[in-house]
Design a protein around this motif. Structure first.
Motif, PDB file in Angstrom:
ATOM      1  N   SER A  41      15.774 -36.099 131.198  1.00  0.00           N
ATOM      2  CA  SER A  41      16.765 -36.592 132.250  1.00  0.00           C
ATOM      3  C   SER A  41      15.423 -37.518 132.544  1.00  0.00           C
ATOM      4  O   SER A  41      16.501 -39.047 132.774  1.00  0.00           O
ATOM      5  N   LEU A  45      16.255 -41.845 133.217  1.00  0.00           N
ATOM      6  CA  LEU A  45      16.754 -42.641 133.809  1.00  0.00           C
ATOM      7  C   LEU A  45      16.001 -43.089 134.944  1.00  0.00           C
ATOM      8  O   LEU A  45      16.138 -44.608 134.864  1.00  0.00           O
ATOM      9  N   LEU A  67      27.096 -49.292 128.099  1.00  0.00           N
ATOM     10  CA  LEU A  67      26.946 -48.071 128.995  1.00  0.00           C
ATOM     11  C   LEU A  67      28.069 -47.687 129.245  1.00  0.00           C
ATOM     12  O   LEU A  67      28.298 -46.293 129.200  1.00  0.00           O
ATOM     13  N   ALA A  68      29.181 -47.914 130.229  1.00  0.00           N
ATOM     14  CA  ALA A  68      30.494 -47.638 130.411  1.00  0.00           C
ATOM     15  C   ALA A  68      31.120 -47.277 129.214  1.00  0.00           C
ATOM     16  O   ALA A  68      31.484 -45.670 128.310  1.00  0.00           O
ATOM     17  N   THR A  69      30.786 -48.037 127.509  1.00  0.00           N
ATOM     18  CA  THR A  69      32.231 -47.485 126.671  1.00  0.00           C
ATOM     19  C   THR A  69      30.863 -46.252 126.114  1.00  0.00           C
ATOM     20  O   THR A  69      31.640 -45.271 125.737  1.00  0.00           O
ATOM     21  N   GLY A  70      29.712 -46.382 125.693  1.00  0.00           N
ATOM     22  CA  GLY A  70      28.637 -45.444 124.890  1.00  0.00           C
ATOM     23  C   GLY A  70      28.725 -44.289 126.222  1.00  0.00           C
ATOM     24  O   GLY A  70      28.923 -42.858 125.385  1.00  0.00           O
ATOM     25  N   SER A  71      29.099 -43.779 127.572  1.00  0.00           N
ATOM     26  CA  SER A  71      29.052 -42.968 128.039  1.00  0.00           C
ATOM     27  C   SER A  71      30.260 -42.302 128.128  1.00  0.00           C
ATOM     28  O   SER A  71      30.365 -40.850 128.266  1.00  0.00           O
ATOM     29  N   ALA A  72      31.645 -43.030 127.968  1.00  0.00           N
ATOM     30  CA  ALA A  72      32.412 -42.466 127.753  1.00  0.00           C
ATOM     31  C   ALA A  72      32.751 -41.626 126.726  1.00  0.00           C
ATOM     32  O   ALA A  72      33.653 -40.582 126.190  1.00  0.00           O
ATOM     33  N   GLY A  74      30.291 -40.856 124.538  1.00  0.00           N
ATOM     34  CA  GLY A  74      29.671 -39.305 124.850  1.00  0.00           C
ATOM     35  C   GLY A  74      30.658 -38.159 125.253  1.00  0.00           C
ATOM     36  O   GLY A  74      29.985 -37.106 125.110  1.00  0.00           O
ATOM     37  N   ALA A  75      30.796 -38.374 126.687  1.00  0.00           N
ATOM     38  CA  ALA A  75      30.979 -37.667 128.137  1.00  0.00           C
ATOM     39  C   ALA A  75      32.085 -36.961 126.674  1.00  0.00           C
ATOM     40  O   ALA A  75      32.220 -35.621 126.647  1.00  0.00           O
TER      41      ALA A  75
END
Length: 467
Positions: A41, A45, A67-72, A74-75
């Motif tokens: 990981s 990064l 990045l923000a959309t995918g992270s949200a 995914g989380a």
């Protein structure tokens, strides 16, 4: 500073690649797997940060939005997905990886066409390979997801002349790609080969049954890595090439391990139409032999376990469905307090994906030394007082050893039938993914404890405490 930046980026890629390799090495052992995942990981990064410093990256706003959309997403998905649905999650992520790689090739093709720039031969070959592998990975993974999720039948889906039709499609892709190498500006033809690759992915997975899903998931994981590596050649990014190659190679190795565990060749997995997705088997013979099944209640089961010297627990998909791993750990702890030697027997293809049982037991903090693989535990079953099978089916079926007519003949199994007593926790008498009736259930030394794995194990815990 401007001269150092490209060198610094490449050095960062080198460090990231090293972290990937060390992380993969440590993932090979349960004791070091978490640390290996952390190292990998950190490497990812570092690779992302170095790539964002590249002068070729121009639109940071779009990158941050993505990045923000995918992270949200995914989380939220990671928090909500159940452990029993993890194979579907892996299949979905494999497919999205393939789609992302294919879209890179499509975007690069469109960029060169819009710029009226000549498309170099090497770039054209890379784009076509990326489209093919990424497209097959995407739609194939979506079909695998749908089969595992129960959206379509887990049984093999076949039609007349299926393989000849697939071969014709493949030939059509090769011919179309060859023409594009000569005349790369043909947009309709390029879209046609994209469509063919997507269709091939669907036709690639639909004839594969539920019994082979662990192998298919491993193979698709490998293909997603190869697609990422091809995308790296398209955009000339060394990190993407290396990371994709590592994923592709490790996925192929895992696929080979899965095939060996099932005693099947990759060719027979892909073209053998094996497995019914868990449909119950019928027939008069099965109905007649079912009369010889001997069932017990939790009190009897607790007495057998509590007064045993050694117990081997064999987890299967039924344990995963019931989320019984924590109750199983509690039962094992209680038996150990009574002086019982407890071990866990792990079959390489138990569950719906490689390592499924290991992940579940790790979630329940089962000590690593108690986990035994098939080759280590099989010689010990003859000295085992009780084998407790929780939701496993095909991987404990003795027919694999002697019934040449059985679809699972020759597959290495956990030889629980050699234990002095066997207790099987199961909801009913349905078959496993292979659709084969399990003769273990009818053995004289086998007793059945019918019900949900979580409920039955909890009752066993309660009864054992009263001994």
């Amino acid at each position: 500073m401007s001269d150092f930046l490209p060198t610094g980026i490449q050095l960062s890629y080198l460090v990231a690649a090293s972290l990937f390799i060390v992380g993969l090495k440590q993932l090979g052992s349960p004791a070091t797997a978490r640390n290996g995942n952390l190292l990998a990981s950190v490497g990812m990064l570092l690779a992302i940060a170095a790539t964002l410093l590249d002068r070729q990256v121009l639109n940071y706003e779009m990158i941050l939005i993505g990045l923000a959309t995918g992270s949200a997403i995914g989380a939220i998905a990671a928090q909500r997905v159940a452990m029993t649905e993890m194979p579907q999650m892996v299949g979905l992520l494999n497919g999205l990886g393939g789609l992302a790689s294919a879209l890179v090739a499509v975007a690069e093709f469109w960029r060169l066409i819009d710029a009226s720039a000549p498309i170099p031969l090497d770039a054209n070959v890379s784009m076509l390979l990326d489209v093919f592998i990424g497209g097959v990975t995407f739609t194939g993974s979506m079909v695998a997801f749908a089969k595992l999720q129960g959206l379509i039948s887990g049984s093999p889906i076949t039609f007349p002349l299926q393989q000849p039709f697939n071969i014709l499609l493949l030939i059509g892709f090769v011919v179309g790609s060859g023409y594009l190498l000569v005349s790369p500006e043909n947009v309709p033809l390029f879209l046609g080969v994209v469509a063919v690759s997507l269709l091939l992915g669907v036709l690639f997975v639909i004839p594969i049954g539920g019994g082979d899903m662990p192998v298919v998931i491993s193979l698709l994981n490998s293909l997603s890595g190869i697609a990422a590596s091809a995308a790296g050649f398209v955009v000339m990014n060394n990190m993407l090439i290396i990371a994709g190659a590592l994923v592709g190679a490790s996925g192929l190795i895992l696929t080979q391990i899965m095939c060996k565990a099932m005693n099947r060749s990759l060719f027979s997995v892909l073209f053998g139409a094996f497995g019914t997705g868990g449909a119950a088997s019928g027939g008069a013979g099965a109905a007649e032999i079912e009369k010889n099944v001997r069932s017990i209640d939790p009190e009897e089961g607790a007495m057998m376990l509590g007064y045993a010297r050694s117990v081997v627990i064999v987890p299967g998909y039924g344990m995963a469905v019931a989320q019984a791993q924590h109750s199983v750990r509690e039962l094992a702890d209680q038996l150990e307090r009574m002086g019982v030697d407890v071990k866990y027997a792990i079959h390489p293809v138990a569950g719906r994906m490689p390592g499924h049982m290991n992940v579940l037991l790790a979630e329940a903090n089962v000590p690593y030394p108690q986990l035994s693989d098939m080759d280590d535990i099989n010689p010990q079953f003859e000295q085992t007082d009780v084998a407790l099978v929780i939701g496993a089916n095909d991987v404990v079926n003795p027919a694999a050893r002697h019934d040449a007519a059985s679809p699972i003949y020759g597959m290495p199994i956990l030889e629980v039938d050699k234990a002095k007593q066997t207790i099987v926790i199961k909801r009913g008498m349905s078959t496993g993914f292979a659709g084969v009736d399990n003769e273990l259930f009818y053995k004289d030394k086998t007793t059945m404890l019918f019900g949900s794995a979580k409920d039955m194990v909890a009752k066993l815990v309660s009864e054992v405490k009263q001994l």
